[in-house]
Design a protein around this motif. Structure first.
Motif, PDB file in Angstrom:
ATOM      1  N   VAL A 178      27.081  -8.999 -62.644  1.00  0.00           N
ATOM      2  CA  VAL A 178      26.983  -9.824 -63.844  1.00  0.00           C
ATOM      3  C   VAL A 178      27.437 -11.396 -63.518  1.00  0.00           C
ATOM      4  O   VAL A 178      26.973 -12.236 -64.060  1.00  0.00           O
ATOM      5  CB  VAL A 178      28.150  -9.339 -64.819  1.00  0.00           C
ATOM      6  N   VAL A 179      28.208 -11.209 -62.577  1.00  0.00           N
ATOM      7  CA  VAL A 179      28.795 -12.759 -62.246  1.00  0.00           C
ATOM      8  C   VAL A 179      27.844 -13.578 -61.569  1.00  0.00           C
ATOM      9  O   VAL A 179      27.521 -14.456 -61.948  1.00  0.00           O
ATOM     10  CB  VAL A 179      30.174 -12.576 -61.585  1.00  0.00           C
ATOM     11  N   MET A 180      27.192 -12.861 -60.614  1.00  0.00           N
ATOM     12  CA  MET A 180      26.149 -13.570 -59.788  1.00  0.00           C
ATOM     13  C   MET A 180      24.939 -14.024 -60.670  1.00  0.00           C
ATOM     14  O   MET A 180      24.144 -14.893 -60.614  1.00  0.00           O
ATOM     15  CB  MET A 180      25.592 -12.596 -58.743  1.00  0.00           C
ATOM     16  N   ARG A 181      24.467 -13.000 -61.235  1.00  0.00           N
ATOM     17  CA  ARG A 181      23.567 -13.219 -62.802  1.00  0.00           C
ATOM     18  C   ARG A 181      23.915 -14.564 -63.234  1.00  0.00           C
ATOM     19  O   ARG A 181      23.013 -15.374 -63.305  1.00  0.00           O
ATOM     20  CB  ARG A 181      23.250 -12.163 -63.325  1.00  0.00           C
ATOM     21  N   ASP A 182      25.076 -14.472 -64.064  1.00  0.00           N
ATOM     22  CA  ASP A 182      25.493 -15.775 -64.754  1.00  0.00           C
ATOM     23  C   ASP A 182      25.395 -17.097 -63.946  1.00  0.00           C
ATOM     24  O   ASP A 182      25.068 -18.054 -64.308  1.00  0.00           O
ATOM     25  CB  ASP A 182      26.819 -15.335 -65.036  1.00  0.00           C
ATOM     26  N   LEU A 183      25.992 -17.124 -62.674  1.00  0.00           N
ATOM     27  CA  LEU A 183      26.131 -18.007 -61.765  1.00  0.00           C
ATOM     28  C   LEU A 183      24.515 -18.418 -61.662  1.00  0.00           C
ATOM     29  O   LEU A 183      24.237 -19.899 -61.551  1.00  0.00           O
ATOM     30  CB  LEU A 183      26.821 -17.757 -60.534  1.00  0.00           C
ATOM     31  N   PHE A 184      23.733 -17.699 -61.248  1.00  0.00           N
ATOM     32  CA  PHE A 184      22.454 -17.899 -60.838  1.00  0.00           C
ATOM     33  C   PHE A 184      21.449 -18.739 -62.165  1.00  0.00           C
ATOM     34  O   PHE A 184      20.774 -19.595 -62.100  1.00  0.00           O
ATOM     35  CB  PHE A 184      21.527 -16.556 -60.610  1.00  0.00           C
ATOM     36  N   ARG A 185      21.698 -18.092 -63.316  1.00  0.00           N
ATOM     37  CA  ARG A 185      21.397 -18.553 -64.630  1.00  0.00           C
ATOM     38  C   ARG A 185      21.720 -20.043 -64.923  1.00  0.00           C
ATOM     39  O   ARG A 185      21.128 -20.904 -65.269  1.00  0.00           O
ATOM     40  CB  ARG A 185      21.522 -17.660 -65.745  1.00  0.00           C
ATOM     41  N   ALA A 186      22.961 -20.173 -64.462  1.00  0.00           N
ATOM     42  CA  ALA A 186      23.619 -21.455 -64.830  1.00  0.00           C
ATOM     43  C   ALA A 186      23.050 -22.751 -63.829  1.00  0.00           C
ATOM     44  O   ALA A 186      22.857 -23.528 -64.227  1.00  0.00           O
ATOM     45  CB  ALA A 186      25.268 -21.522 -64.349  1.00  0.00           C
ATOM     46  N   GLN A 187      22.661 -22.164 -62.622  1.00  0.00           N
ATOM     47  CA  GLN A 187      21.844 -23.101 -61.677  1.00  0.00           C
ATOM     48  C   GLN A 187      20.536 -23.553 -62.255  1.00  0.00           C
ATOM     49  O   GLN A 187      20.097 -24.521 -61.883  1.00  0.00           O
ATOM     50  CB  GLN A 187      21.845 -22.552 -60.171  1.00  0.00           C
ATOM     51  N   LEU A 188      19.790 -22.588 -62.977  1.00  0.00           N
ATOM     52  CA  LEU A 188      18.594 -22.899 -63.225  1.00  0.00           C
ATOM     53  C   LEU A 188      18.642 -23.643 -64.180  1.00  0.00           C
ATOM     54  O   LEU A 188      17.571 -24.495 -64.581  1.00  0.00           O
ATOM     55  CB  LEU A 188      17.917 -21.508 -63.677  1.00  0.00           C
TER      56      LEU A 188
END
Length: 189
Positions: A178-188
């Protein structure tokens, strides 16, 4: 609580001590929530608390707790919301303690569900004060020690590994995803 003992005489003293500690802690927590002023006055009236660094730290913590409690009450939620939080917390702990019973059933071991839940609750209480991160090491040793009377020795290691996966590592893995997904979305964005 006699269900916990069931032949494990060595656990009797530990269980009794933990039950007393949990009971006293619960009573103090309830007293602080429902009677904050009289309890604070009582603690302030204890002379050694007014002296020394530790006493001042305890009094500052009490003052911060009272302020937070007053802010919580000011939100309009008050005691009912606090009680609802306690109920949800107890239900969550109970559900976590049921993991052991579900694992035993899946391994084909018949055991009294309440006894398993009681042993798991004792184990989580011990893990809470373990000096290692996440109770590692302590969790495994207490699993073997507390469940040895219920789990056949041939299945004890398998049970312990599965129990640790479901009570610790699965949550960590899901949280990491979940954290990695949120971090990835934030970078996009």
């Amino acid at each position: 609580w006699y269900l916990i003992l069931d032949g494990d005489v060595a656990l009797h003293g530990l269980v009794k001590t933990l039950i007393i500690m949990v009971g006293v802690t619960a009573l103090v927590a309830l007293a602080i929530v429902f009677f904050p002023r009289p309890l604070t006055r009582l603690l302030i009236g204890i002379r050694p608390l007014r002296r020394g660094r530790v006493g001042r730290r305890i009094l500052r913590t009490i003052a911060r707790y009272r302020t937070t409690l007053q802010e919580f009450r000011g939100t309009g939620r008050g005691r009912k919301a606090w009680l609802a939080n306690v109920v949800v917390s107890v239900a969550t702990l109970f559900a976590r303690c049921l993991i052991g019973a579900v694992l035993l059933a899946s391994l084909g071991v018949t055991a009294d569900v309440l006894e398993v839940v009681a042993r798991q609750a004792l184990q989580f209480a011990v893990m809470t004060v373990a000096p290692t991160p996440g109770g590692s090491g302590v969790a495994e040793v207490t699993t073997i020690g507390l469940m040895a009377g219920l789990v056949p020795s041939a299945l004890l290691i398998s049970y312990t590994v599965l129990w640790r996966i479901f009570t610790g590592y699965a949550g960590i893995a899901i949280g990491a995803v979940v954290v990695m997904r949120d971090l990835f979305r934030a970078q996009l964005t």
